[in-house]
Design an enzyme around this catalytic site. Structure first.
Site, PDB file in Angstrom:
ATOM      1  CE  LYS A  83      -1.906   2.976   2.889  1.00 62.34           C
ATOM      2  NZ  LYS A  83      -1.968   4.142   2.038  1.00 62.34           N
TER       3      LYS A  83
ATOM      4  CD  GLU B 261      13.861   1.192   8.520  1.00 62.18           C
ATOM      5  OE1 GLU B 261      14.539   2.149   8.930  1.00 62.18           O
ATOM      6  OE2 GLU B 261      14.567   0.096   8.332  1.00 62.18           O
TER       7      GLU B 261
ATOM      8  CD  GLU C  35       9.980  12.838  11.332  1.00 62.50           C
ATOM      9  OE1 GLU C  35       8.722  12.369  11.715  1.00 62.50           O
ATOM     10  OE2 GLU C  35      10.846  12.256  11.022  1.00 62.50           O
TER      11      GLU C  35
ATOM     12  CB  CYS D 274      12.870   9.587   7.930  1.00 62.18           C
ATOM     13  SG  CYS D 274      14.186   8.666   6.766  1.00 62.18           S
TER      14      CYS D 274
HETATM   15  P1  NAD Z   1       2.413   8.123   7.890  1.00 61.14           P
HETATM   16  O1  NAD Z   1       2.732   7.394   9.124  1.00 61.14           O
HETATM   17  O2  NAD Z   1       1.233   9.545   8.059  1.00 61.14           O
HETATM   18  O3  NAD Z   1       1.899   7.589   6.779  1.00 61.14           O
HETATM   19  C1  NAD Z   1       2.530   6.157   6.234  1.00 61.14           C
HETATM   20  C2  NAD Z   1       1.825   5.264   5.535  1.00 61.14           C
HETATM   21  O4  NAD Z   1       0.863   4.716   6.491  1.00 61.14           O
HETATM   22  C3  NAD Z   1       0.739   5.840   4.511  1.00 61.14           C
HETATM   23  O5  NAD Z   1       0.746   4.942   3.344  1.00 61.14           O
HETATM   24  C4  NAD Z   1      -0.497   5.768   5.183  1.00 61.14           C
HETATM   25  O6  NAD Z   1      -1.734   5.843   4.329  1.00 61.14           O
HETATM   26  C5  NAD Z   1      -0.584   4.587   6.103  1.00 61.14           C
HETATM   27  N1  NAD Z   1      -1.391   4.810   7.420  1.00 61.14           N
HETATM   28  C6  NAD Z   1      -1.665   5.875   7.899  1.00 61.14           C
HETATM   29  N2  NAD Z   1      -2.441   5.562   9.003  1.00 61.14           N
HETATM   30  C7  NAD Z   1      -2.506   4.378   9.187  1.00 61.14           C
HETATM   31  C8  NAD Z   1      -3.259   3.495  10.119  1.00 61.14           C
HETATM   32  N3  NAD Z   1      -3.949   3.838  10.925  1.00 61.14           N
HETATM   33  N4  NAD Z   1      -3.034   2.039   9.730  1.00 61.14           N
HETATM   34  C9  NAD Z   1      -2.462   1.698   8.789  1.00 61.14           C
HETATM   35  N5  NAD Z   1      -1.747   2.480   7.833  1.00 61.14           N
HETATM   36  C10 NAD Z   1      -1.878   3.824   7.823  1.00 61.14           C
HETATM   37  O7  NAD Z   1       3.587   8.817   7.366  1.00 61.14           O
HETATM   38  P2  NAD Z   1       3.834   9.864   6.282  1.00 61.14           P
HETATM   39  O8  NAD Z   1       3.287  11.329   6.610  1.00 61.14           O
HETATM   40  O9  NAD Z   1       3.364   9.329   5.045  1.00 61.14           O
HETATM   41  O10 NAD Z   1       5.483  10.019   6.088  1.00 61.14           O
HETATM   42  C11 NAD Z   1       6.170  10.803   6.784  1.00 61.14           C
HETATM   43  C12 NAD Z   1       6.488   9.982   8.174  1.00 61.14           C
HETATM   44  O11 NAD Z   1       7.562   8.751   7.545  1.00 61.14           O
HETATM   45  C13 NAD Z   1       7.613  10.670   8.815  1.00 61.14           C
HETATM   46  O12 NAD Z   1       7.579  10.355  10.378  1.00 61.14           O
HETATM   47  C14 NAD Z   1       9.011  10.306   8.453  1.00 61.14           C
HETATM   48  O13 NAD Z   1      10.022  10.385   9.402  1.00 61.14           O
HETATM   49  C15 NAD Z   1       8.723   8.874   8.184  1.00 61.14           C
HETATM   50  N6  NAD Z   1       9.613   8.300   7.290  1.00 61.14           N
HETATM   51  C16 NAD Z   1      10.700   7.296   8.000  1.00 61.14           C
HETATM   52  C17 NAD Z   1      11.784   6.797   7.106  1.00 61.14           C
HETATM   53  C18 NAD Z   1      12.654   5.815   7.584  1.00 61.14           C
HETATM   54  O14 NAD Z   1      13.284   5.316   6.799  1.00 61.14           O
HETATM   55  N7  NAD Z   1      12.974   5.826   8.847  1.00 61.14           N
HETATM   56  C19 NAD Z   1      11.934   7.021   5.673  1.00 61.14           C
HETATM   57  C20 NAD Z   1      10.755   7.976   5.166  1.00 61.14           C
HETATM   58  C21 NAD Z   1       9.844   8.376   5.904  1.00 61.14           C
END
Ligand code: NAD
Length: 506
Positions: free
Chosen positions: A186, A260, A394, A294
């Site tokens: 997804k 991650e 963050e 991130c």
């Molecule tokens: P997010 O957590 O809002 O969403 C990530 C994914 O999870 C999306 O596909 C979203 O639709 C899905 N999602 C959201 N709520 C959900 C739920 N309740 N159940 C299941 N799936 C759900 O993150 P974002 O805003 O898309 O991305 C930013 C975040 O990602 C930041 O915190 C960043 O640090 C992190 N990030 C981490 C890394 C790493 O490698 N450590 C890399 C890139 C981004």
């Protein structure tokens, strides 16, 4: 690679169906959703709005593909298919780059670099597919031989964020496939296009249908994957809050989880640093991808003797960055991804001001003639203390905090003071300072006199609330594998747990 200069006239709304069992698929209820380019306010892509039923179908397809051939495929077969995908990514690099830029708001030159990096990930994983060998133990006794073999875990659910969509799915998928797993994916609802395009390339490369399934949609799809009893492992990249919820849901069936998550990454700049290089890294760490990484280096922990001069030099460079239309080849920084992210940045900047930090530059939206774009001024706060929310949370926006320090011990203690531990860095030409920090910083990656580069060969992941497990490197194969011990009897089995009844009495 032949590159092009794009304008909005090159952009047309494209429908991209899901891929289930190798076939294009609409949502079970026929619903769709549309994505706007955050920089241009123009509709660019529409997708099926996936449902629980779609996830069910994808899981059945992934399980069937696993059991009916993919699990038994050879390393050589997997390797060739992965290499073919890398080749097709290079062939379609321009189309992928444009789609990535339109949905994320990031500059087209940056997207091109990310697409090239993505092809490298698939190539590296191809090399691992032929290196899934385990161990043999031949000194356990004359009648014993033990083998330790790697097996695929099964069906892997992958949920990804919007900031580096193609790169992040490619930090997971080719490694999971190399280890013999199948996948239900997804992508983020904000940036699904390049993941679906990748799915089409995977199909074209000749992967059997059902090995890779892509279900587009919102958190309903994510939750259905996290909770699905037919999925054996979840690999999630995203925010720490959502990651915790996913781990809790997956924990109900004790699925394996790899996470991650977020970061609040410190760069320590000592008085013995290469000043100019460190300033550049400060600006890059703060504003690359509008700070939506991130790995953003959002905390600059600077020796008090150079802190003011350092902050001024960062401001000077930040004000010269070209922030604007991501379709222009000379743009360095594009648009924030959506209104929600813009609101988060605005809230944190207000909190920083209220807490008494000094706003040295920025702190508001950037007026650059692009109506509707989510552009934000590069922002620097000084007089920041380690307890302020701009120093602990963050933000995921172009906001840098400068925290002064007096001793290296204090700098490391400030660096380690958040709940995160994704990455960290030190700038010093003193080998002892550099080694001490490299050892004592609590982070999955420590950069010494550099910032934010990565390689397919080296593992990546976080300590603490930045995650569980590692991606990349040969370690990624272990992450996506089960270990099985096979113990073999050599020669006749002579030992008995209980004696047989005496033959004479019988
Ligand atoms: P997010 O957590 O809002 O969403 C990530 C994914 O999870 C999306 O596909 C979203 O639709 C899905 N999602 C959201 N709520 C959900 C739920 N309740 N159940 C299941 N799936 C759900 O993150 P974002 O805003 O898309 O991305 C930013 C975040 O990602 C930041 O915190 C960043 O640090 C992190 N990030 C981490 C890394 C790493 O490698 N450590 C890399 C890139 C981004």
């Amino acid at each position: 690679m032949e590159t092009k200069n794009y304008t909005l006239s090159d952009v047309e709304l494209t429908y991209r169906p899901m891929i289930i069992n190798g076939e294009d698929a609409p949502a079970s209820n026929g619903e769709t959703f549309t994505r706007l380019s955050p920089a241009h306010e123009v509709e660019v892509t529409s997708f099926p709005k996936g449902t629980q039923e779609d996830v069910d179908r994808a899981v059945v397809a992934a399980r069937h593909a696993l059991d009916k051939g993919w699990r038994q495929s050879t390393g050589s077969q997997r390797s060739k298919l992965l290499m073919k995908v890398a080749e097709l990514i290079r062939r379609d690099a321009e189309a992928l780059s444009l789609a990535e830029t339109l949905e994320t708001g990031k500059p087209i030159t940056q997207s091109r670099n990310e697409v090239a990096g993505t092809a490298e990930l698939w190539e590296y994983a191809a090399s691992l597919a032929r290196n899934t060998q385990g161990d043999a133990h031949n000194a356990l006794g004359p009648d014993t031989l033990a083998l330790v073999v790697h097996e695929p875990i099964g069906v892997i659910g992958m949920i990804t964020p919007w900031n580096f969509p193609l790169l992040i799915i490619s930090q997971k998928l080719p490694f999971a496939l190399a280890a013999g797993n199948t996948a239900v994916i997804k992508p983020s609802e904000s940036t699904s296009a390049t993941t679906v395009m990748l799915g089409q390339l995977i199909r074209e490369a000749g992967f059997p249908g059902g090995v890779v399934n892509i279900v587009t949609g919102n958190r309903v799809v994510g939750a259905a994957i996290a909770e699905h009893p037919g999925i054996d492992m979840i690999s999630f990249t995203g925010s720490t809050g959502v990651g915790k919820g996913i781990a809790a849901a997956a924990g109900r069936d004790l699925k394996k989880v790899e996470l991650e998550l977020g970061g609040k990454n410190p760069q320590i700049i000592t008085a013995k640093a290469d000043f100019t290089a460190a300033v550049d890294a400060g600006v890059f760490g703060g504003y690359f991808n509008v700070g939506q990484c991130c790995n953003s280096g959002s905390r600059l922990i600077v020796h008090r003797s150079i802190a003011d001069e350092f902050a001024s030099a960062v401001v000077e460079r930040a004000q010269h960055m070209r922030v604007g239309d991501p379709l222009k080849a000379d743009t360095l920084v594009g648009s924030l991804v959506n209104d929600a992210q813009l609101a988060v940045v605005e809230r944190y900047v207000a909190e920083g001001r209220e807490a008494g930090a000094h706003l040295l530059t920025g702190g508001g939206r950037l007026e650059n003639g692009m109506d509707g774009g989510r552009f934000y001024q590069p922002t620097v706060f000084t007089d920041v203390t380690a307890q302020m929310s701009i120093a602990t949370d963050e933000i995921f926006g172009p906001v840098l905090s400068v925290l002064p320090y007096d001793t290296l011990e204090e700098a490391i203690s400030i660096a380690n003071s958040t709940s995160f531990g994704l990455s960290a860095g030190i700038w010093s030409n003193d080998i002892n300072e550099a080694l001490t920090a490299a050892r004592d910083l609590r982070a999955g990656t420590v950069w010494v006199n550099r910032w934010m580069d990565g390689y397919p060969e080296v593992p990546f992941g976080g300590y603490g609330q930045s995650g569980i497990g590692r991606e990349l490197g040969r370690q990624a194969l272990a992450e996506f594998s089960e270990l099985k011990t096979i113990q073999l009897q050599v020669g006749p089995r002579e030992t008995r747990w209980v004696d047989a009844p005496d033959a004479a009495r019988a």
